[in-house]
Structure formats: C-alpha cells, structure tokens
Design an enzyme around this catalytic site. Structure first.
Site, PDB file in Angstrom:
ATOM      1  N   SER A 178       0.811  -1.195   0.000  1.00  0.00           N
ATOM      2  CA  SER A 178       0.000   0.000   0.000  1.00  0.00           C
ATOM      3  C   SER A 178       0.860   1.267   0.000  1.00  0.00           C
ATOM      4  O   SER A 178       1.705   1.454  -0.870  1.00  0.00           O
ATOM      5  CB  SER A 178      -0.948  -0.042   1.196  1.00  0.00           C
ATOM      6  OG  SER A 178      -1.973   0.894   1.050  1.00  0.00           O
ATOM      7  N   ASP A 397      -9.046  -5.885  -4.468  1.00  0.00           N
ATOM      8  CA  ASP A 397      -8.686  -4.644  -3.790  1.00  0.00           C
ATOM      9  C   ASP A 397      -9.344  -3.471  -4.500  1.00  0.00           C
ATOM     10  O   ASP A 397      -9.377  -3.419  -5.730  1.00  0.00           O
ATOM     11  CB  ASP A 397      -7.162  -4.479  -3.796  1.00  0.00           C
ATOM     12  CG  ASP A 397      -6.694  -3.274  -3.003  1.00  0.00           C
ATOM     13  OD1 ASP A 397      -7.478  -2.769  -2.161  1.00  0.00           O
ATOM     14  OD2 ASP A 397      -5.548  -2.842  -3.205  1.00  0.00           O
ATOM     15  N   HIS A 455      -6.691  -6.258  -0.669  1.00  0.00           N
ATOM     16  CA  HIS A 455      -5.555  -5.407  -0.319  1.00  0.00           C
ATOM     17  C   HIS A 455      -4.531  -6.173   0.518  1.00  0.00           C
ATOM     18  O   HIS A 455      -3.329  -6.032   0.317  1.00  0.00           O
ATOM     19  CB  HIS A 455      -6.073  -4.192   0.450  1.00  0.00           C
ATOM     20  CG  HIS A 455      -5.108  -3.070   0.552  1.00  0.00           C
ATOM     21  ND1 HIS A 455      -4.730  -2.307  -0.532  1.00  0.00           N
ATOM     22  CD2 HIS A 455      -4.440  -2.549   1.614  1.00  0.00           C
ATOM     23  CE1 HIS A 455      -3.881  -1.372  -0.140  1.00  0.00           C
ATOM     24  NE2 HIS A 455      -3.679  -1.497   1.159  1.00  0.00           N
TER      25      HIS A 455
END
Length: 474
Positions: A178, A397, A455
């Site tokens: 991320s 995600d 994610h």
C-alpha cells in the site's frame, strides 16, 4: 479515517478486574531476556529472532525485528533477507505485517501456514519514525515528506548492516504494501545509489510494490468504473464519483496538496455511501472490517495469561508454537492489547512512554501534504538503473485497485515498457488445479495479478502470495 494498508483499531477498554489481571500478569512474570535499553541488539537465546532500535537521526528511534528463515536451503548464504514496509502512512509492520500477514505466528500466537519466514529472513521495520514501537523525542522530528522517510530508512540500513555485517552479502529485497510502496520506490533509488557509491555495503536484490499507492489519482479514478463492473455502483454513481475525483485533481494541479488529501477522504465517504459501505480492502466482504471485541470474562483472561506466559518465556517462535498449541480455547487478546502486553514484555526494550497502535494519526498528519503525490518517476528510475522491480495486485482490492495500478504502469517512461506490454501472461497455481493468478515479465519488470485476494493479499491468498514472493526473489 481510513489508512492505506492498515485498518484503524479502536483501543479496547477492559473491565477493572481484567486490567488488574493483566497488570498482575506483567508484574509476576520474570523477564526471560536480560536486556538494557542501550543494547544495540536483543533477541532469543537460540538466535531465531533479534530486535532493537536504530537512531536514524538524533531523537528519532526506529524499531526493527528480524526472524531467521526456516528455509532448508543447502546454501544458507543464498537465503534472501526480506525487508517489509507497511502502509498507512503510519501502519505498524511489526504488528500488522508480522502478526496478521506474513510472520511465523499469527495474532493468536498460532503458527502461520505459508509464512514467508519459510523462504527468507524477515526484517520488519516500524516506519516512519513515530509508527508502532518506533518513536521520536519531539513531534517536530516526524518526517513530513517521502524523501525524509526514505532518507531515514537508508540510514537505518547503513546502521543495520553494521550491526549484522553477515547479512550484507545476502540479497536484500524491499517488499512493501500500500502506502509503503511510495517509501519503497524512493528508498530503492537511494539504496542503489548508495551501493554504487560504496557508502552502503549491501547486495541489493530489488523492490516489490504490493497493492501500492504509487499514483493516488490513478487509483481514485479507477474506483467508479471498477465498482460499476462489479455492480456496486450504477452509471449515475460513476459520474458522481468521477466529479469528486476531478476536484481532487484540481487541488493537485494548483499545488494545494493538503486540500487534495482532505478531498480524498470526501471521495471515500461518497463511495461508501453510494455503494452501501463496500469494503475498500476487499470488495466481496460484506462490510468494512469491524473493530475487535473486548474480552471481559475471567475464564478468557485466565487462558490468555497462560498463553502469554508460554510465549514470553519461550526462547523463540519454534518453542512458542509448541507451547501455544497446548493451550485450548479460541479467544485471544485484541492485537492492540497483545502488542502492548505480551509482545512488549517479550521484547523488554520498549520505553514505557511508547504505546503501540496499529496506525499513528500523528505520522499520517505529518505527511498530509505529501499523501496525494505520486512516485511514478521513482519507479522509472529503478527500472532505468536496472533494479529488479515487481508489482503485484489483488483482484478484489479497491483502494489500490488493479486497474489503477495498470494505469500508472502504462505511464512509465521506461524504454522497456513496449516490450513488457507484448509479453503473454503466465498462469500461477499453488497446490491446486485452479488458477491462482498470472504473471508477466520483461527484463527487470514483473507484474503479478493475484486472484481471490484483496488489499491484504497474503491473508486472502496465502499460498499464491508465498509462491509469488519466492519467484520475485529468485
């Protein structure tokens, strides 16, 4: 407020008697490792784990935790070192990345199947300073931009190699998740230059960017169409979301970067409203991740005290596995309480003034003006210098969606992009005949599409994720 790569937790307020039991547990247990705060390296007696602090600047203390790999490779000098950088910014790699994603034990202190410790030494770094167990003597020392964060990490590596010179010849790969991708991309450029200049003695293997916030606007512009194709928005919703993202882009064009970050939050709220609370980290989840429930029963606390004691008294995670497996019951401490009691007592070097949180509001706030800036140019530099770059993305995600990732990859000025686009994807399988993902490679760039994962890719698809990590480091 949502953070990239880490769910915000609500600190659990325990009942009075529970607080008393935890306090008694902490006070009665004799520390199993005699460590002074000034010790550069602490660890388990068998050497399977080490941890400590590195002062990256005066008053800025960065915490790290290293696990020795369980790999059975005949040539141990070839076993890579995997440095993990969490998202946020301000997300704890030691808490979230280690105990929730890829470390040897999960947050219930149970052995993790497909832990990445099976394929590499794992080095978790609490980054930026002010995150997790890392801390600063004064809030003014918190970094305010990506370059400052990356400079701190470079200094960490310089000092860490001095502490562990035996690791300098083994390939080190920087893995990120991320927002950690922004750190990893610029840090990778700095590491390459430092190694070339001879100021860092390191065998640099490359950089892996997982569900990365490399280009915030590309991610945001993908949200509407992505949710439309998955039936979470209608055509009107797509238009409304795009208009809101356009406002973010306008702030960016005018150099109003803090305003762009505030507008990003408004866009997220709009998406949640229009989609009936879609989970930004996995669109097939029913709701957003809930907060952890409080444990208030005496029975649960008694069981947790036993589990905590066996973990703390163990010499390493191998013994801890055996000890924890012997404890019956399914209730465990919330991660915030686990980190601030059991783990803190195990480590024995965390200052009493430092309380672990899954995500630091102070760190995020300090980087508000940098949050929406992209680092595509840093990825370009890595590729230009011949550094190995892997990009990977979870199919489900949303916040750093695959379409958004593909969009910024196509903006690369790297001369090999045309050749990369012409390559045919290869399917990935892991202990199954069903397709687990795809990979495309060309020269020093690889792209992994991981199916049935959001994610937190190692959580949703652990087998494929471990296989992917192994391929990246091969």
């Amino acid at each position: 407020m949502r953070r990239l790569g880490v769910d915000l937790e609500v600190d659990v307020k325990m009942e009075r008697y529970s607080q008393f039991l935890v306090l008694a547990m902490v006070c009665l247990i004799v520390p199993w490792v005699a460590v002074a705060y000034a010790a550069p390296i602490s660890g388990t007696k068998d050497g399977s784990e080490q941890w400590g602090y590195v002062d990256v600047r005066p008053g800025a203390h960065m915490f790290w935790w290293l696990y020795r790999s369980t790999s059975k490779a005949s040539n141990t000098t070839a076993i890579p070192v995997l440095m993990w950088l969490q998202g946020g910014p301000g997300g704890s790699g030691v808490g979230v990345g280690d105990f929730r994603e890829i470390g040897p034990l999960n947050e219930h202190l149970q052995p993790r199947k497909y832990s990445w410790v099976e394929i590499a030494d794992l080095l978790f770094v609490e980054n930026p300073v002010g995150t997790g167990f890392s801390y600063v003597n004064d809030p003014s020392l918190l970094p305010t931009n990506n370059s400052q964060v990356s400079s701190d990490l470079l200094q960490f590596l310089v000092e860490f190699v001095k502490l562990r010179p035996d690791l300098s010849k083994r390939p080190l790969f920087i893995f990120s998740e991320s927002y950690g991708g922004k750190f990893a991309s610029e840090l990778g450029v700095m590491v390459h230059k430092a190694v070339a200049a001879g100021s860092l003695d390191l065998n640099f293997g490359g950089v892996a960017l997982g569900d990365a916030w490399i280009s915030p606007l590309d991610s945001m512009y993908s949200w509407g169409p992505f949710l439309y194709t998955n039936s979470r928005l209608d055509a009107n919703g797509v238009v409304e979301v795009k208009q809101a993202v356009d406002k973010t882009a306008e702030f960016m064009r005018n150099g109003k970067f803090e305003n762009a970050t505030y507008q990003w939050e408004k866009v997220e709220d709009l998406v949640l409203t229009l989609s009936n609370q879609v989970d930004f980290y996995n669109i097939l989840e029913a709701d957003e991740a809930g907060t952890e429930s409080s444990i208030s029963s005496a029975t649960s606390m008694s069981m947790l005290m036993k589990r905590s004691r066996t973990f703390r008294d163990s010499f390493g995670y191998f013994d801890a596995v055996k000890a924890v497996e012997a404890v019956n019951g399914t209730q465990t401490l919330p991660l915030s309480e686990l980190m601030n009691t059991v783990i803190r007592e195990k480590l024995q070097i965390i200052p009493t003034s430092v309380r672990w949180q899954s995500s630091s509001d102070e760190v995020f706030t300090a980087l508000t003006g940098d949050f929406m800036k992209d680092t595509i140019h840093q990825v370009d530099k890595l590729l230009h210098h011949g550094v190995k770059v892997a990009v990977y993305s979870g199919q489900l995600d949303l916040i750093c969606s695959t379409p958004g990732t593909e969009a910024w990859v196509q903006k690369l000025k790297w001369t090999g992009l045309e050749g990369f686009n012409k390559q045919v994807r290869t399917p990935l399988y892991c202990n199954s005949n069903s397709t687990g993902g795809f990979v495309k490679k060309y020269k020093n760039l690889s792209f992994y599409w991981v199916l049935k994962a959001g994610h937190y890719l190692p959580i949703d698809s652990p087998c494929v994720a471990q296989q992917m990590a192994s391929l990246i480091m091969s």
